[in-house]
Write a protein that holds these residues in place. Structure first.
Motif, PDB file in Angstrom:
ATOM      1  N   SER A 159       9.357  22.005  28.703  1.00 18.93           N
ATOM      2  CA  SER A 159      10.408  21.795  29.612  1.00 18.93           C
ATOM      3  C   SER A 159      10.446  20.493  29.937  1.00 18.93           C
ATOM      4  CB  SER A 159      10.434  22.890  30.625  1.00 18.93           C
ATOM      5  OG  SER A 159      11.760  22.374  31.769  1.00 18.93           O
ATOM      6  N   HIS A 160      11.561  19.703  29.874  1.00 12.20           N
ATOM      7  CA  HIS A 160      11.458  18.230  30.374  1.00 12.20           C
ATOM      8  C   HIS A 160      12.559  18.090  31.409  1.00 12.20           C
ATOM      9  CE1 HIS A 160       9.011  17.365  26.958  1.00 12.20           C
ATOM     10  NE2 HIS A 160       9.839  18.009  26.299  1.00 12.20           N
ATOM     11  N   VAL A 161      12.203  17.288  32.467  1.00 13.27           N
ATOM     12  CA  VAL A 161      13.400  16.759  33.378  1.00 13.27           C
ATOM     13  C   VAL A 161      13.525  15.501  33.146  1.00 13.27           C
ATOM     14  CG1 VAL A 161      14.251  17.098  35.754  1.00 13.27           C
ATOM     15  CG2 VAL A 161      12.913  18.857  34.915  1.00 13.27           C
ATOM     16  N   ARG A 162      14.474  15.004  32.696  1.00  9.74           N
ATOM     17  CA  ARG A 162      14.826  13.463  32.750  1.00  9.74           C
ATOM     18  C   ARG A 162      16.245  13.204  33.373  1.00  9.74           C
ATOM     19  NH1 ARG A 162      10.360  14.335  31.778  1.00  9.74           N
ATOM     20  NH2 ARG A 162       9.133  13.392  29.828  1.00  9.74           N
ATOM     21  N   ASN A 163      16.271  12.381  34.237  1.00  9.54           N
ATOM     22  CA  ASN A 163      17.505  12.056  34.878  1.00  9.54           C
ATOM     23  C   ASN A 163      18.320  13.308  35.529  1.00  9.54           C
ATOM     24  OD1 ASN A 163      17.135   9.129  34.203  1.00  9.54           O
ATOM     25  ND2 ASN A 163      17.859   9.529  32.082  1.00  9.54           N
ATOM     26  N   GLY A 164      17.446  14.050  36.211  1.00 12.09           N
ATOM     27  CA  GLY A 164      18.075  15.429  36.716  1.00 12.09           C
ATOM     28  C   GLY A 164      18.704  16.457  35.735  1.00 12.09           C
ATOM     29  N   LYS A 165      18.242  16.129  34.552  1.00  9.25           N
ATOM     30  CA  LYS A 165      18.633  17.049  33.576  1.00  9.25           C
ATOM     31  C   LYS A 165      17.417  17.662  32.584  1.00  9.25           C
ATOM     32  CE  LYS A 165      22.998  15.284  32.535  1.00  9.25           C
ATOM     33  NZ  LYS A 165      24.169  14.904  31.324  1.00  9.25           N
ATOM     34  N   VAL A 166      17.469  19.229  32.453  1.00  7.67           N
ATOM     35  CA  VAL A 166      16.464  19.895  32.144  1.00  7.67           C
ATOM     36  C   VAL A 166      16.687  20.054  30.490  1.00  7.67           C
ATOM     37  CG1 VAL A 166      15.155  21.988  31.880  1.00  7.67           C
ATOM     38  CG2 VAL A 166      16.093  20.877  34.105  1.00  7.67           C
ATOM     39  N   SER A 167      15.806  19.826  29.626  1.00  8.51           N
ATOM     40  CA  SER A 167      16.004  19.925  28.397  1.00  8.51           C
ATOM     41  C   SER A 167      14.671  20.750  27.898  1.00  8.51           C
ATOM     42  CB  SER A 167      16.007  18.758  27.320  1.00  8.51           C
ATOM     43  OG  SER A 167      14.827  17.965  27.761  1.00  8.51           O
ATOM     44  N   VAL A 168      14.978  21.695  26.955  1.00  2.35           N
ATOM     45  CA  VAL A 168      13.716  22.235  26.407  1.00  2.35           C
ATOM     46  C   VAL A 168      13.482  22.277  24.877  1.00  2.35           C
ATOM     47  CG1 VAL A 168      12.884  24.941  26.250  1.00  2.35           C
ATOM     48  CG2 VAL A 168      14.302  24.106  28.208  1.00  2.35           C
ATOM     49  N   THR A 169      12.116  22.140  24.552  1.00  3.04           N
ATOM     50  CA  THR A 169      11.975  22.124  23.122  1.00  3.04           C
ATOM     51  C   THR A 169      10.926  23.312  22.906  1.00  3.04           C
ATOM     52  OG1 THR A 169      11.288  19.623  23.533  1.00  3.04           O
ATOM     53  CG2 THR A 169      10.384  20.752  21.398  1.00  3.04           C
ATOM     54  N   ASP A 170      11.502  23.966  21.572  1.00  4.99           N
ATOM     55  CA  ASP A 170      10.779  25.337  21.154  1.00  4.99           C
ATOM     56  C   ASP A 170       9.286  24.820  20.887  1.00  4.99           C
ATOM     57  OD1 ASP A 170      13.153  26.391  21.165  1.00  4.99           O
ATOM     58  OD2 ASP A 170      13.437  26.368  19.062  1.00  4.99           O
ATOM     59  N   ARG A 171       8.485  25.574  20.907  1.00  4.04           N
ATOM     60  CA  ARG A 171       7.242  25.572  20.914  1.00  4.04           C
ATOM     61  C   ARG A 171       6.505  24.292  21.709  1.00  4.04           C
ATOM     62  NH1 ARG A 171       5.499  26.470  14.801  1.00  4.04           N
ATOM     63  NH2 ARG A 171       5.127  28.674  15.016  1.00  4.04           N
ATOM     64  N   PRO A 172       5.336  24.218  21.852  1.00  3.31           N
ATOM     65  CA  PRO A 172       4.613  23.070  22.697  1.00  3.31           C
ATOM     66  C   PRO A 172       4.979  21.742  22.089  1.00  3.31           C
ATOM     67  CG  PRO A 172       3.150  24.861  22.255  1.00  3.31           C
ATOM     68  CD  PRO A 172       4.159  25.163  21.184  1.00  3.31           C
ATOM     69  N   TYR A 173       5.339  20.941  22.971  1.00  6.31           N
ATOM     70  CA  TYR A 173       5.681  19.429  22.473  1.00  6.31           C
ATOM     71  C   TYR A 173       4.814  18.638  21.932  1.00  6.31           C
ATOM     72  CZ  TYR A 173       7.600  15.043  23.263  1.00  6.31           C
ATOM     73  OH  TYR A 173       8.092  13.590  23.128  1.00  6.31           O
ATOM     74  N   VAL A 174       3.368  18.835  22.314  1.00  5.09           N
ATOM     75  CA  VAL A 174       2.107  18.157  21.622  1.00  5.09           C
ATOM     76  C   VAL A 174       1.731  18.701  20.704  1.00  5.09           C
ATOM     77  CG1 VAL A 174       0.124  17.024  22.304  1.00  5.09           C
ATOM     78  CG2 VAL A 174       1.628  17.027  24.018  1.00  5.09           C
ATOM     79  N   GLU A 175       1.631  18.057  19.406  1.00  7.39           N
ATOM     80  CA  GLU A 175       0.924  18.530  18.186  1.00  7.39           C
ATOM     81  C   GLU A 175      -0.349  18.512  18.385  1.00  7.39           C
ATOM     82  OE1 GLU A 175       2.577  20.277  15.545  1.00  7.39           O
ATOM     83  OE2 GLU A 175       4.355  20.290  16.561  1.00  7.39           O
ATOM     84  N   THR A 176      -1.277  19.633  18.361  1.00  5.77           N
ATOM     85  CA  THR A 176      -2.581  19.693  18.363  1.00  5.77           C
ATOM     86  C   THR A 176      -3.425  20.566  17.313  1.00  5.77           C
ATOM     87  OG1 THR A 176      -2.695  21.606  19.980  1.00  5.77           O
ATOM     88  CG2 THR A 176      -2.577  19.171  20.868  1.00  5.77           C
ATOM     89  N   LYS A 177      -4.746  20.265  17.026  1.00  5.85           N
ATOM     90  CA  LYS A 177      -5.175  21.284  16.138  1.00  5.85           C
ATOM     91  C   LYS A 177      -5.509  22.391  16.797  1.00  5.85           C
ATOM     92  CE  LYS A 177      -6.841  17.763  12.996  1.00  5.85           C
ATOM     93  NZ  LYS A 177      -8.130  17.098  12.413  1.00  5.85           N
ATOM     94  N   GLU A 178      -5.693  22.498  18.021  1.00  5.24           N
ATOM     95  CA  GLU A 178      -6.171  23.830  18.637  1.00  5.24           C
ATOM     96  C   GLU A 178      -4.885  24.280  19.794  1.00  5.24           C
ATOM     97  OE1 GLU A 178      -9.553  22.429  20.638  1.00  5.24           O
ATOM     98  OE2 GLU A 178     -10.782  23.605  19.265  1.00  5.24           O
ATOM     99  N   GLN A 179      -4.834  25.427  20.036  1.00  4.47           N
ATOM    100  CA  GLN A 179      -3.851  25.833  21.086  1.00  4.47           C
ATOM    101  C   GLN A 179      -4.511  26.559  22.323  1.00  4.47           C
ATOM    102  OE1 GLN A 179      -1.778  28.258  18.242  1.00  4.47           O
ATOM    103  NE2 GLN A 179      -2.799  30.150  19.340  1.00  4.47           N
ATOM    104  N   ILE A 180      -3.726  26.543  23.509  1.00  4.45           N
ATOM    105  CA  ILE A 180      -4.467  27.245  24.551  1.00  4.45           C
ATOM    106  C   ILE A 180      -4.211  28.634  24.439  1.00  4.45           C
ATOM    107  CG2 ILE A 180      -2.430  26.859  25.903  1.00  4.45           C
ATOM    108  CD1 ILE A 180      -4.271  26.485  28.436  1.00  4.45           C
ATOM    109  N   GLY A 181      -5.630  29.472  24.817  1.00  5.61           N
ATOM    110  CA  GLY A 181      -5.467  30.929  24.497  1.00  5.61           C
ATOM    111  C   GLY A 181      -5.703  31.703  25.798  1.00  5.61           C
ATOM    112  N   GLY A 182      -5.934  31.056  26.832  1.00  3.22           N
ATOM    113  CA  GLY A 182      -5.821  31.758  28.029  1.00  3.22           C
ATOM    114  C   GLY A 182      -6.436  30.675  29.145  1.00  3.22           C
ATOM    115  N   LEU A 183      -6.150  31.212  30.336  1.00  3.82           N
ATOM    116  CA  LEU A 183      -6.590  30.681  31.639  1.00  3.82           C
ATOM    117  C   LEU A 183      -7.522  31.282  32.522  1.00  3.82           C
ATOM    118  CD1 LEU A 183      -3.050  28.974  32.504  1.00  3.82           C
ATOM    119  CD2 LEU A 183      -4.760  27.651  31.271  1.00  3.82           C
TER     120      LEU A 183
END
Length: 116
Positions: free
Chosen positions: A57-81
């Motif tokens: 989710s991104h908020v720019r100029n008061g508007k919310v936009s959503v990108t499918d999947r994570p925005y940053v391309e990485t070789k790894e993904q977060i699996g837990g916290l």
């Protein structure tokens, strides 16, 4: 002091595991985390669903936009916290090192900022 531990794994790390390794992880992980809860180190731990179900989710100029999947391309993904309580950074490094899943990825450890 509180620390946030993020477990990062390559997308195929768990897929490459033999069935016996997965069974062993499923069996051993709750016991270790239970020990951490009992001694006051583990505050909360949650696995995450696949990266395929994530959105950004991104908020720019008061508007919310959503990108499918994570925005940053990485070789790894977060699996837990995990949110842990530790005496210091050395202690915070030691605690998640005992999680067997750590040998298949990496654990990123962040001190939690507290406002006085």
């Amino acid at each position: 002091m509180k620390y946030l531990c993020q477990g990062w794994f390559g997308p195929s790390a768990l897929e490459r595991m033999r069935k016996e390794e997965k069974t062993s992880l499923d069996r051993d992980l709750p016991g270790y985390e239970g020990d951490l809860v009992a001694c006051g180190h583990m505050i909360r731990a949650e696995p995450l669903q696949s990266q395929k179900s994530a959105v950004t989710s991104h908020v720019r100029n008061g508007k919310v936009s959503v990108t499918d999947r994570p925005y940053v391309e990485t070789k790894e993904q977060i699996g837990g916290l995990s949110l842990i309580e530790a005496n210091d950074l050395s202690d915070a490094i030691r605690i998640p090192a005992g999680i067997r899943l750590a040998k298949f990825g990496s654990i990123e450890i962040h001190p939690v900022h507290t406002f006085d």
